[in-house]
Design a protein around this motif. Structure first.
Motif, short mmCIF file in Angstrom:
data_model
loop_
_atom_site.label_atom_id
_atom_site.label_comp_id
_atom_site.label_asym_id
_atom_site.label_seq_id
_atom_site.Cartn_x
_atom_site.Cartn_y
_atom_site.Cartn_z
N THR A 117 127.12 66.80 -16.56
CA THR A 117 126.89 65.31 -16.74
C THR A 117 125.51 65.21 -15.88
N LEU A 118 125.36 65.97 -14.85
CA LEU A 118 124.01 65.82 -13.93
C LEU A 118 122.86 66.05 -15.05
N ASP A 119 122.03 65.09 -14.93
CA ASP A 119 120.75 65.32 -15.87
C ASP A 119 119.47 65.87 -14.95
N ASP A 120 119.17 67.16 -15.55
CA ASP A 120 118.18 67.76 -14.63
C ASP A 120 116.94 67.08 -14.61
N ALA A 121 116.35 66.30 -15.44
CA ALA A 121 115.08 65.68 -15.40
C ALA A 121 115.32 64.53 -14.50
N LEU A 122 116.47 63.97 -14.55
CA LEU A 122 116.50 62.66 -13.45
C LEU A 122 116.77 63.25 -12.17
N LEU A 123 117.27 64.31 -11.89
CA LEU A 123 117.58 64.83 -10.68
C LEU A 123 116.07 65.21 -9.93
N GLU A 124 115.06 65.82 -10.88
CA GLU A 124 113.93 66.18 -10.59
C GLU A 124 113.13 64.89 -10.35
N ARG A 125 112.97 63.91 -10.81
CA ARG A 125 112.56 62.60 -10.72
C ARG A 125 112.98 62.16 -9.42
N ALA A 126 114.30 61.94 -9.28
CA ALA A 126 114.77 61.36 -8.02
C ALA A 126 114.30 62.28 -6.69
N VAL A 127 114.28 63.25 -6.66
CA VAL A 127 113.66 64.31 -5.70
C VAL A 127 112.61 63.68 -5.55
N GLU A 128 111.41 63.69 -6.52
CA GLU A 128 110.06 63.21 -6.27
C GLU A 128 109.84 61.76 -5.52
N LEU A 129 110.75 60.80 -6.07
CA LEU A 129 110.72 59.79 -5.31
C LEU A 129 111.38 59.71 -3.81
N LEU A 130 112.29 60.56 -3.54
CA LEU A 130 112.72 60.59 -2.34
C LEU A 130 111.95 61.14 -1.26
N CYS A 131 111.13 62.01 -1.90
CA CYS A 131 110.17 63.00 -0.90
C CYS A 131 108.95 61.88 -0.72
N ARG A 246 134.69 61.98 -4.48
CA ARG A 246 133.77 62.25 -3.15
C ARG A 246 133.39 63.81 -3.48
N MET A 247 134.03 64.44 -4.08
CA MET A 247 133.48 65.97 -4.47
C MET A 247 132.13 65.79 -5.22
N CYS A 248 132.26 64.86 -6.38
CA CYS A 248 131.02 64.63 -7.24
C CYS A 248 129.92 64.10 -6.51
N GLU A 249 130.16 63.18 -5.85
CA GLU A 249 129.09 62.44 -4.88
C GLU A 249 128.48 63.63 -4.00
N LEU A 250 129.37 64.38 -3.24
CA LEU A 250 128.94 65.05 -2.32
C LEU A 250 128.09 66.41 -2.81
N SER A 251 128.64 67.07 -3.97
CA SER A 251 128.05 68.05 -4.48
C SER A 251 126.58 67.61 -5.36
N THR A 252 126.71 66.24 -5.88
CA THR A 252 125.17 65.66 -6.07
C THR A 252 124.38 65.87 -4.99
N ILE A 253 124.84 65.27 -3.81
CA ILE A 253 123.99 65.22 -2.64
C ILE A 253 123.58 66.97 -2.22
N SER A 254 124.35 67.82 -2.44
CA SER A 254 124.03 69.01 -2.19
C SER A 254 123.09 69.64 -3.00
N VAL A 255 123.02 69.10 -4.18
CA VAL A 255 121.89 69.66 -5.17
C VAL A 255 120.69 68.82 -4.75
N LEU A 256 120.61 67.63 -4.56
CA LEU A 256 119.47 66.75 -4.03
C LEU A 256 118.71 67.83 -2.84
N TYR A 257 119.83 68.00 -1.96
CA TYR A 257 119.33 68.46 -0.79
C TYR A 257 118.64 69.94 -1.10
N SER A 258 119.12 70.72 -1.75
CA SER A 258 118.51 72.11 -2.04
C SER A 258 117.15 71.75 -2.70
N LEU A 259 117.04 70.85 -3.58
CA LEU A 259 115.96 70.63 -4.49
C LEU A 259 114.81 70.30 -3.66
N ILE A 260 114.96 69.25 -2.48
CA ILE A 260 114.01 68.81 -1.55
C ILE A 260 113.67 69.91 -0.80
#
Length: 289
Positions: A117-131, A246-260
């Protein structure tokens, strides 16, 4: 025959059933009662069987978190857990070892679905904005507030200028001080948390970018999000859906962390050294034997 409580797609339908439009209840009911048939049927045949239209079927699929009917069929037919009966149900006769196995298998299946369910393109865009953001603020209520706090902890470790405020009144003040280009990272598994929605409304009025990590697709919170990172919503009598969220939310944070960590030019080894020194300073010396 596999009990329908062991089909994660069915659990997702049940979790959002009350929020579905009346026109889509017949589709939900039909799938719950005939999921094996739906897994090998067409979109047109499901529409005919439920007295709806193919367009309504597709809207239903998207409302419960799938891109379309084909993805829903795949979820129904795929055996996330290679078992033949009731693996996601607890029996009174189950030993502690069996309960442990079933719970951990359920937890694993939650992460398996998250991968889809996690969208790769949206993850990448989110990381760009966060950074790029001068400031990032985390918001969330209840259990999702715990995930927001965790996001603050890990993003701060990467040198992201971020903030987490728990008090509702001070959240209003903090958002009022934010500027366009700043980012709010919101957490809401249900997608219906009033305080979180109010925060995002305020942010949109100030042209602040909003990113949401949410479990329910097309929820009331969705219209206030620039980027919607969809996780999952699960409902079951025998397993803790709060922990699944919580597992889903924390795992998503973990993905964002590694991408950043991987892609941001602003993060360097200096931050890591600072953290190591800080952690070492608060720990006693100990040599494990």
């Amino acid at each position: 025959m596999k009990n329908d409580n062991s089909i994660l797609c069915i659990n997702r339908i049940r979790a959002v059933y009350e929020q579905l439009p009346n026109a889509e209840h017949s589709i939900a009911d039909y799938i719950i009662n005939n999921y094996q048939m739906v897994a090998v049927s067409s979109c047109a045949s499901l529409a005919k069987a439920t007295g709806t239209s193919p367009a309504t079927v597709v809207r239903f699929c998207r409302r419960i978190g799938f891109n379309g009917f084909s993805e829903l069929k795949m979820s129904l037919s795929r055996s996330w857990l290679d078992q033949s009966s009731g693996v996601l149900e607890l029996d009174k006769e189950d030993s502690p070892a069996m309960v442990k196995q079933k719970v951990l298998m359920f937890n694993k299946s939650v992460i398996d679905v998250l991968f889809e369910t996690l969208d790769d393109a949206l993850l990448e865009r989110a990381v760009e904005l966060l950074c790029a953001a001068p400031k990032v603020m985390m918001v969330g209520d209840g259990g999702s507030g715990c995930s927001a706090s965790s996001a603050y902890d890990v993003l701060m470790q990467l040198g992201v200028n971020c903030e987490y405020v728990t008090d509702i009144f001070f959240q209003i003040i903090a958002i009022d001080r934010m500027q366009p280009g700043d980012v709010i990272l919101a957490f809401s598994n249900s997608g219906r948390s009033k305080n979180t929605i109010d925060n995002l409304k305020q942010a949109k009025q100030k042209n602040i970018t909003t990113i949401g990590i949410i479990g329910s697709p097309n929820a009331p919170i969705s219209k206030y999000l620039d980027i919607e990172l969809r996780t999952n919503t699960f409902s079951g009598d025998d397993f803790c859906d709060t922990i699944a969220a919580r597992m889903c939310e924390l795992s998503t944070i973990s993905v964002l962390y590694s991408l950043i960590l991987k892609y941001s030019e602003k993060k360097d080894i200096y931050v890591g050294r600072q953290l190591k020194n800080a952690y070492d300073a608060k720990r006693v010396d100990w040599k494990g034997k």
